[in-house]
Design an enzyme around this catalytic site. Structure first.
Site, PDB file in Angstrom:
ATOM      1  N   CYS A  43       1.105   5.615   8.685  1.00  0.00           N
ATOM      2  CA  CYS A  43       0.985   6.129  10.058  1.00  0.00           C
ATOM      3  C   CYS A  43       2.337   6.549  10.612  1.00  0.00           C
ATOM      4  O   CYS A  43       2.499   7.657  11.121  1.00  0.00           O
ATOM      5  CB  CYS A  43       0.334   5.072  10.945  1.00  0.00           C
ATOM      6  N   CYS A  48       0.047   9.688  11.079  1.00  0.00           N
ATOM      7  CA  CYS A  48      -0.254   9.964  12.489  1.00  0.00           C
ATOM      8  C   CYS A  48       0.947  10.444  13.305  1.00  0.00           C
ATOM      9  O   CYS A  48       0.846  11.432  14.030  1.00  0.00           O
ATOM     10  CB  CYS A  48      -0.779   8.702  13.177  1.00  0.00           C
ATOM     11  N   LYS A  51       2.751  13.759  12.062  1.00  0.00           N
ATOM     12  CA  LYS A  51       1.720  14.798  12.193  1.00  0.00           C
ATOM     13  C   LYS A  51       1.573  15.241  13.638  1.00  0.00           C
ATOM     14  O   LYS A  51       1.542  16.424  13.955  1.00  0.00           O
ATOM     15  CB  LYS A  51       0.402  14.256  11.615  1.00  0.00           C
ATOM     16  N   TYR A 177      -9.849  15.376   7.735  1.00  0.00           N
ATOM     17  CA  TYR A 177      -8.907  15.356   8.859  1.00  0.00           C
ATOM     18  C   TYR A 177      -7.591  16.065   8.493  1.00  0.00           C
ATOM     19  O   TYR A 177      -7.091  16.893   9.239  1.00  0.00           O
ATOM     20  CB  TYR A 177      -8.502  13.918   9.178  1.00  0.00           C
ATOM     21  N   GLU A 181      -6.092  19.448  10.162  1.00  0.00           N
ATOM     22  CA  GLU A 181      -4.927  19.291  11.045  1.00  0.00           C
ATOM     23  C   GLU A 181      -3.735  20.111  10.545  1.00  0.00           C
ATOM     24  O   GLU A 181      -3.057  20.788  11.325  1.00  0.00           O
ATOM     25  CB  GLU A 181      -4.555  17.808  11.152  1.00  0.00           C
ATOM     26  N   HIS A 435     -11.968  17.256  39.641  1.00  0.00           N
ATOM     27  CA  HIS A 435     -12.006  18.708  39.628  1.00  0.00           C
ATOM     28  C   HIS A 435     -10.627  19.305  39.866  1.00  0.00           C
ATOM     29  O   HIS A 435      -9.907  18.791  40.717  1.00  0.00           O
ATOM     30  CB  HIS A 435     -12.981  19.182  40.718  1.00  0.00           C
ATOM     31  N   GLU A 440     -14.656  16.828  33.421  1.00  0.00           N
ATOM     32  CA  GLU A 440     -15.740  16.665  34.400  1.00  0.00           C
ATOM     33  C   GLU A 440     -17.061  17.226  33.870  1.00  0.00           C
ATOM     34  O   GLU A 440     -18.132  16.866  34.369  1.00  0.00           O
ATOM     35  CB  GLU A 440     -15.381  17.298  35.752  1.00  0.00           C
TER      36      GLU A 440
END
Ligand code: NDP
Length: 446
Positions: A43, A48, A51, A177, A181, A435, A440
């Site tokens: 990681c 992670c 990346k 993934y 990516e 908003h 939303e």
């Protein structure tokens, strides 16, 4: 004096191993962690973290394209790969130091070197032997490349983080993934990008609508998607490499990168000196308590091949150490694990896909919205975002929440709490939106 040097010996200082070591030490255990590479595991070093830094870098190209509509007149921007790569590496080195400090501050001892099991309670690191009451294998995984002629010409994600220079063209093989990516990363950094995937559509296991929408968006951004295709062989050419495709034809590129999954990292661990068993995919077999077939040895994280995600390994480590050294009673749940794919645009997902929900429930209701994000209106881009809720029509519970669009991971993290708590569609509807946001949409879906 006890017969053991340590109460807990952890092999592998990645996300799971480090957390397990720190928690065990926190509970008062005498702990050692052996690691032969940089602290932090996949990681931190080749996963992670670097990346995500590359994703940020790639996103600037889209932001710059949008900026004109907002009144900016950016000069022709230049991009320097070496600056990004080296700044990233310096950040990783900083994080390695933080991991070292965290481990040391917890009281765990760091042993630098490759660990080998000698017997169910003994580990060798270098020429020293250590005895421990409990052992934890948290050695993670490593990239797997299929055995095709010329595979030695291809790189995997580990090398992608340290390229001496960017190629003009790259071919990325795989549809998980990492493939998706990195296709976004290289494309965003100006590399002509091809993605070759053997199936109909990449990201198997994700919601079909989201997968299709991502394929559309990636194509719009110029990534060439080759589905139902594979590479037979790779040969060097004068200025790069040439792949022969299974369905006929060739593909030339300066770089071929394989992202065709990962395998458990168990080689040379000395498992043959124990009763530890591997499953058909080479992952370590464990029971519900993370115990291997050898009672003194536990395993967690990518090496058990369940859910290869850092936060899952961390949670597994918390559960194991609580049960071994704490009050006990901790249980690992693999339900409703949220995840994000840092593609461009990104995917966020929690709970069941529509297909999974229809397999398990007779009455499934789907709510979805596809829209042009507000930022694109002045920016001029033609991208579309997608939000989708999968609801059990019998009790109104939201079974799944899926999104394609900017900040999908950030948005879905919050909705994952609601899904885990058993929120109903009516609960979503009663929630007032913020908003103007994309998020939303999730509380206004009709
Ligand atoms: P994945 O398992 O996600 O995907 C592997 C891909 O390679 C699949 O598309 C698979 O196809 C394909 N493949 C497998 N074997 C072959 C083969 N022999 N020939 C051609 N194609 C093949 O692996 P990744 O390497 O992308 O990532 C490893 C893991 O790391 C992920 O599963 C994920 O858990 C984790 N990860 C998480 C990230 C995140 O949270 N954002 C980011 C990166 C990694 P098929 O689908 O047909 O089997």
């Amino acid at each position: 004096m006890t017969a053991f040097d340590y109460d807990f010996f952890v092999i592998g200082a990645g996300s799971g191993g480090v957390r397990a070591a720190r928690r065990a030490a926190h509970h008062g255990a005498r702990v050692a962690v052996a690691e032969d590479k940089a602290l932090g595991g996949t990681c931190v070093n080749v996963g992670c973290v670097p990346k995500k830094l590359f994703v940020y870098a790639a996103e600037f190209s889209h932001a710059l394209a949008d900026a004109r509509g907002y009144g900016w007149t950016p000069e022709q921007p230049g991009f320097n790969w070496a600056t990004l790569r080296d700044n990233k590496t310096n950040e990783i080195i900083r994080l390695n130091g933080i991991y070292e400090k965290l481990l040391k501050d917890s009281g765990a001892e760091i042993l630098t070197g490759r660990a080998r099991l000698i017997d169910p309670h003994t580990v060798a690191v270098g020429d020293r032997h250590y005895r421990a009451r409990h052992l934890l294998i948290a050695t993670g995984g490593r990239p797997f490349l299929p055995d095709i002629p010329g595979r030695e010409h291809a790189i995997c994600s580990d090398q992608a983080f340290y390229l001496p220079r960017l190629p003009e063209t790259i071919v990325i093989v795989g549809g998980g993934y990492i493939a998706v990516e990195f296709a976004g990363i290289f494309n965003g950094l100006g590399v002509k990008t091809h993605l070759v995937y053997r199936g109909d559509l990449f990201l198997r296991g994700f919601d079909q609508d989201v997968r299709e929408a991502l394929a559309t968006e990636m194509s719009k951004r110029g990534i060439q998607l080759h589905f139902n295709e594979d590479i037979e062989r790779i040969d060097p050419t004068a200025d790069g490499f040439r792949a022969r495709l299974k369905r006929g034809g060739d593909l030339d590129a300066g770089l071929f990168m394989y992202a065709t999954g990962r395998r458990a990292n168990t080689e040379g661990l000395g498992l043959e000196h124990t009763k530890v068993r591997l499953d058909a995919r080479g992952a370590i077999e464990i029971d519900a308590d993370f115990r291997t077939a050898e009672p003194s040895i536990y395993a967690l994280g990518d090496v058990i091949g369940r859910v290869e995600l850092t936060p899952v390994a961390i949670r597994e480590a918390m559960v194991l150490t609580e049960n071994l050294f704490g009050a006990g009673g901790a249980v690992m749940s693999y339900d409703n694990i949220p995840s994000a794919v840092f593609s461009q645009p990104s995917i966020g997902s929690v709970g069941l896909t529509e297909a999974q929900a229809r397999e398990r429930h007779a009455n499934v209701r789907i709510f979805k919205s596809s829209f042009r994000p507000m930022k694109a209106t002045l920016g001029g881009g033609d991208e579309r975002a997608l939000m989708k809720l999968v609801v059990n029509g019998d009790d109104d519970r939201v079974l799944g929440c899926h999104m394609l669009g900017d900040h999908a991971g950030e948005i879905i993290q919050g909705f994952a709490v609601a899904v885990r708590m058993g929120a109903t569609k009516a609960d979503f509807d009663r929630t007032i939106g913020i908003h103007p946001t994309a998020a939303e949409e999730f509380v206004t879906l009709k």
